[in-house]
Scaffold this motif. Structure first.
Motif, PDB file in Angstrom:
ATOM      1  N   UNK A  86     -45.639 -41.714  53.890  1.00 10.20           N
ATOM      2  CA  UNK A  86     -45.303 -40.652  52.805  1.00 10.20           C
ATOM      3  C   UNK A  86     -43.960 -39.758  53.275  1.00 10.20           C
ATOM      4  N   UNK A  87     -43.385 -40.345  54.124  1.00  8.19           N
ATOM      5  CA  UNK A  87     -42.203 -39.257  54.851  1.00  8.19           C
ATOM      6  C   UNK A  87     -41.303 -38.922  53.498  1.00  8.19           C
ATOM      7  N   UNK A  88     -40.975 -37.799  53.397  1.00  9.74           N
ATOM      8  CA  UNK A  88     -39.984 -37.638  51.965  1.00  9.74           C
ATOM      9  C   UNK A  88     -38.611 -37.828  52.753  1.00  9.74           C
ATOM     10  N   UNK A  89     -38.181 -38.924  53.209  1.00  8.83           N
ATOM     11  CA  UNK A  89     -36.963 -39.163  53.788  1.00  8.83           C
ATOM     12  C   UNK A  89     -35.796 -39.744  52.966  1.00  8.83           C
ATOM     13  N   UNK A  90     -34.768 -40.013  53.448  1.00  7.35           N
ATOM     14  CA  UNK A  90     -33.673 -40.593  52.781  1.00  7.35           C
ATOM     15  C   UNK A  90     -33.620 -41.876  52.268  1.00  7.35           C
ATOM     16  N   UNK A  91     -34.423 -42.866  53.202  1.00  4.10           N
ATOM     17  CA  UNK A  91     -34.168 -44.185  52.775  1.00  4.10           C
ATOM     18  C   UNK A  91     -35.362 -44.407  51.853  1.00  4.10           C
TER      19      UNK A  91
END
Lengths: 534, 337
Positions: B284-289
């Motif tokens: 649940x990492x709010x990253x760009x991918x």
């Protein structure tokens, strides 16, 4: 450094080091007890239900932060769980109302205030209703479903009295005022943030709420979380028990389940059927499954293309589908079967209901021969990849089963973003799809799905003047006339089977044992106001 | 030096322009109708047409392109429909999340891969060489999402050593004051030990699963390149001159062997930054991918274009930086050659 002072300082540091985590965890434990943590799959894209393309999670935000004039009462369902009651309208901002054949007059609560302290008056209600019927798109469309179409219909009588003039006698008008769309917004606050090109402050409302509901937004990190706090000044209903609600996005279904099982999250809707089936057998969580009203998953056939223009072919398909297998190995029993009834006659004023079809390959083969296709034919069956976890295994089972009566069906997977566009074209020969209507009336479903007006949800392109006449009659009739019309169109739907009903889906929710008060709503979003924890 | 830098930058402009045109065309060519998708569940054709007009999708392609470039020149990448936010804002908040994760993973990978590769080359054929081979094979054959899920299951669900996989911070902590967007740096700068520790704990599992994956190319490349250099004439001469083995390996051989490793490092970094979607989904990492993939699924044009453009700019900058590092490591390499 002296030996003594060294001992003192290290002792103090040691004490601080052991005490510090205790303070943290105590504060945390306190926060945890007063907070409801919900984990979901997809985030809201707006704080404004009238916004362009506002999605389902955005409805949930709107439902909990805004008031409506009226709301629905509650009843217990067959399993003893709370269920909204579409026959009972109850006060929210409006304390009581008077309905005449031509209009409805609403008395507004006198001490109700918006979150910023401004009193809620009839001009706010009018402004909000005007907005819903003017901005276009989904909100305007939903208002129309209840014959709420023009700003002139909405009249401010005085500060605390509001009137809706009817365009026509439509039994959906009052229920439509209780759906998520006609929210009451703070008109002054919105006007302050409106511009000449954006008179309804659509841009500002996307990221801000101008509301007076039971919860306020404390923090919104788009795509990640929404944090709500209770509005302690709320007057439009019983004070909610939960002080703080955090809705966190956890994209992986496996982790949502792990969080629930470990007790780190309190509640989740979005899990695969298999997980819900397993969680139901575990004692540590409460799982509530409610049949979704007025909804079904079906196989649709394009009646305007050969060979599905032939009713015998459609009936053959209906006799050949692997119903029980779908129930067992696709849904793990998490649905209500809509097949295997005694016959193809309507069993009363309920929808959806069981038809008389079941898997009978011999009968299907005979019908295929009668229709002039003893050796079968080739076709394609399409489904929405956005719902692949159910659709894909279901379609494969259907493909295998149809092969037994000579129908060679190729599977066509369509990405979620394209699905709606493909449905609109109405040229897919065979599809699997689902539809559910907010307002729980059989004629509402049929109006969208079987009526010759050919709405997008009449995915089969089915047109039958006899059917249309019965649907139109049911919309405005009552008593026996109404019952006859409903039974009439259900009979036709089963006999002609442009769509073969398979199952009625369940809305499943899993929560910790200490979470109580869950209520099923027709909009299928969570209402935080009735929940309690402890 | 400055003119050299500028001339290098100038050569990057055509590729950026190319990327702008190609992403614009590609997103339009994709099947799928954003208007139909965003018009909602019960939309009539009329409602869909209204949405289409609102989104400006009823205009011709050249008109849309001119409007897009006009916005771009003002630094406006448009609005995302699925999150409702300006793309520039979203990328600015999400890029640090991805970058922090990727950098930590890469540092971890380098810290393990380079010593391992060097040792494997120096002691070729011994147990450490076999270990290197096993580690790289395992690292490359375990997909990131698999190690991610496995780690989450073992270390969070079973053992409870790791915190819940709920993103960059514990749910009941607030993010540190925004300075760089890197939680570790920001919390260290503001002296917030609790947040630093919490951010580090959240970072551990995703960073380790990504590090395992990126170990392999780095270790293999270090080993191969070291072997080649160790077998070369000048190393033999150095050895024959009686230099200490340590001096031979580190001062002479390693410095010469590190160039191809830097190239691979640059590639691995840019690859990880774009391709860590799976890890981002699992944790649940709010990253760009994750953001870009969600946008692609919903035919949300603006974020896809913004993402590709940001990545293109990043790659160009990264390549430039790597060229400079070459010059530092090996004075024979010149930028103008």
């Amino acid at each position: 450094m002296k030996r003594r002072s060294f001992i003192k300082t290290t002792a103090a540091a040691g004490a601080a080091a052991t005490a510090a985590p205790a303070i943290w965890s105590e504060a945390k434990a306190q926060a945890r007890n007063e907070t409801l943590l919900i984990v979901n799959e997809s985030p809201p894209n707006s704080m404004d239900i009238h916004g362009v393309g506002a999605n389902r999670p955005a409805y949930e935000v709107s439902w909990n932060t805004h008031d409506r004039l009226i709301t629905y009462g509650a009843k217990k369902d067959a399993n003893g769980n709370d269920h909204y009651d579409y026959t009972k309208l109850e006060p929210e901002l409006s304390t009581d109302w008077n309905v005449t054949p031509n209009s409805a007059t609403f008395k507004l609560r006198r001490d109700a205030k918006f979150h910023d302290g401004t009193p809620i008056t009839a001009k706010d209600v009018k402004w909000s209703f005007d907005r819903a019927v003017t901005v276009g798109g989904f909100p305007t469309f939903q208002m129309k479903a209840g014959s709420l179409e023009k700003p002139e219909q909405f009249v401010v009588v005085d500060d605390h009295t509001f009137r809706v003039d009817f365009l026509r006698a439509d039994k959906l008008t009052m229920p439509d005022i209780g759906v998520p769309v006609p929210v009451i917004m703070n008109s002054e606050l919105c006007k302050k943030n409106a511009t000449a090109t954006d008179p309804w402050a659509m841009e500002w409302c996307k990221n801000n709420t101008a509301a007076g509901g039971a919860y306020r937004i404390e923090r919104w990190q788009p795509g990640q979380e929404v944090v709500y706090v209770r509005n302690d000044d709320w007057k439009n209903g019983p004070m909610p028990k939960i002080k703080r609600v955090i809705m966190r996005i956890i994209p992986s279904a496996g982790n949502r389940r792990a969080l629930l099982e470990r007790g780190d999250a309190d509640l989740s809707f979005d899990l695969p059927s298999k997980d819900f089936a397993e969680l139901k057998t575990m004692p540590k969580l409460t799982v509530v499954g409610t049949p979704i009203e007025n909804a079904m998953t079906y196989i649709g056939m394009n009646v305007n293309q050969k060979p599905f223009d032939n009713v015998k072919v459609r009936q053959a398909v209906a006799w050949a589908l692997p119903y029980q297998q779908i129930m067992d190995s696709v849904l793990f029993g998490q649905a209500i079967p809509l097949f295997g009834g005694a016959d193809n006659k309507s069993k009363g004023i309920v929808w959806p209901q069981k038809d008389g079809y079941k898997t009978d390959i011999a009968k299907a083969k005979a019908l295929m021969a009668e229709a002039g296709y003893p050796n079968g034919f080739e076709t394609t069956i399409s489904f929405d990849l956005g719902l692949a976890s159910t659709n894909e295994p279901l379609t494969i089972l259907v493909q295998e089963s149809l092969a037994q009566i000579g129908i060679k069906a190729a599977i066509n997977k369509i990405p979620g973003a394209n699905w709606r566009g493909e449905l609109l074209k109405k040229n897919m020969p065979m599809i699997t799809n689902s539809f559910g209507g907010w307002l729980n009336y059989p004629e509402y479903f049929f109006f969208w799905c079987y009526h010759g007006q050919n709405a997008v949800f009449n995915t089969m392109g089915y047109q039958n003047p006899k059917m249309d006449a019965l649907i139109d009659k049911a919309r405005f009739a009552s008593g026996k006339e109404y019952d006859d019309a409903v039974n009439g169109f259900v009979d036709i739907a089963f006999e002609e089977v442009p769509r073969v009903p398979i199952f009625q889906p369940l809305l499943n929710v899993a929560m910790q044992k200490n979470v109580t008060g869950y209520r099923y709503w027709f909009h299928r979003q969570l209402d935080y106001r009735q929940l309690a924890k402890g | 030096m400055l003119t050299m830098l500028l001339s290098r930058l100038a050569t990057a402009i055509p590729s950026i322009v190319g990327v702008v045109v190609v992403t614009f065309m590609l997103t339009r060519l994709l099947p799928g109708d954003p208007a139909a998708y965003f018009a909602g569940l019960a939309a009539s054709p009329q409602a869909i047409a209204e949405v289409r007009t609102k989104l400006g999708l009823d205009k011709s392609l050249p008109e849309q392109f001119v409007a897009y470039v006009g916005d771009l020149l003002q630094g406006n990448l448009g609005n995302s429909l699925s999150t409702g936010q300006p793309v520039t804002f979203e990328i600015a908040t999400r890029l640090p999340a991805s970058a922090e994760l990727t950098l930590v993973a890469l540092l971890l990978a380098v810290a393990i891969a380079i010593p391992l590769g060097v040792l494997a080359a120096v002691k070729q054929g011994t147990w450490i060489d076999h270990l290197c081979r096993i580690v790289t094979t395992v690292g490359v054959s375990l997909p990131v999402f698999f190690t991610g899920l496995l780690f989450a299951y073992v270390f969070y669900y079973l053992l409870q050593w790791a915190p819940a996989p709920t993103g960059r911070l514990d749910i009941f902590l607030s993010p540190p004051t925004h300075i760089t967007g890197f939680y570790l740096i920001d919390s260290a700068l503001t002296g917030n030990a609790e947040t630093f520790w919490a951010a580090l704990r959240q970072l551990a599992l995703p960073a380790i699963s990504m590090a395992i994956f990126s170990l392999a190319p780095l270790a293999r490349m270090t080993r191969g390149s070291m072997l080649a250099v160790l077998g070369s004439d000048f190393v033999r001469t150095a050895r024959a001159s009686g230099l200490a083995p340590r001096t031979v390996v580190f001062t002479y051989a390693f410095r010469n062997a590190v160039l191809p490793v830097i190239t691979v490092l640059g590639m691995v970094f840019s690859f990880l930054l774009g391709a860590n979607v799976l890890v981002e989904t699992v944790f649940a990492w709010p990253g760009i991918g994750l953001y870009a993939v969600n946008a692609l699924i919903t035919s949300d044009y603006a974020p896809v274009q913004g993402f590709v453009l940001t990545m293109a700019v990043l790659y160009v900058t990264l390549n430039l930086a790597i060229d400079f590092v070459y010059g530092l490591v090996d004075p024979r390499v010149r930028l103008d050659s």
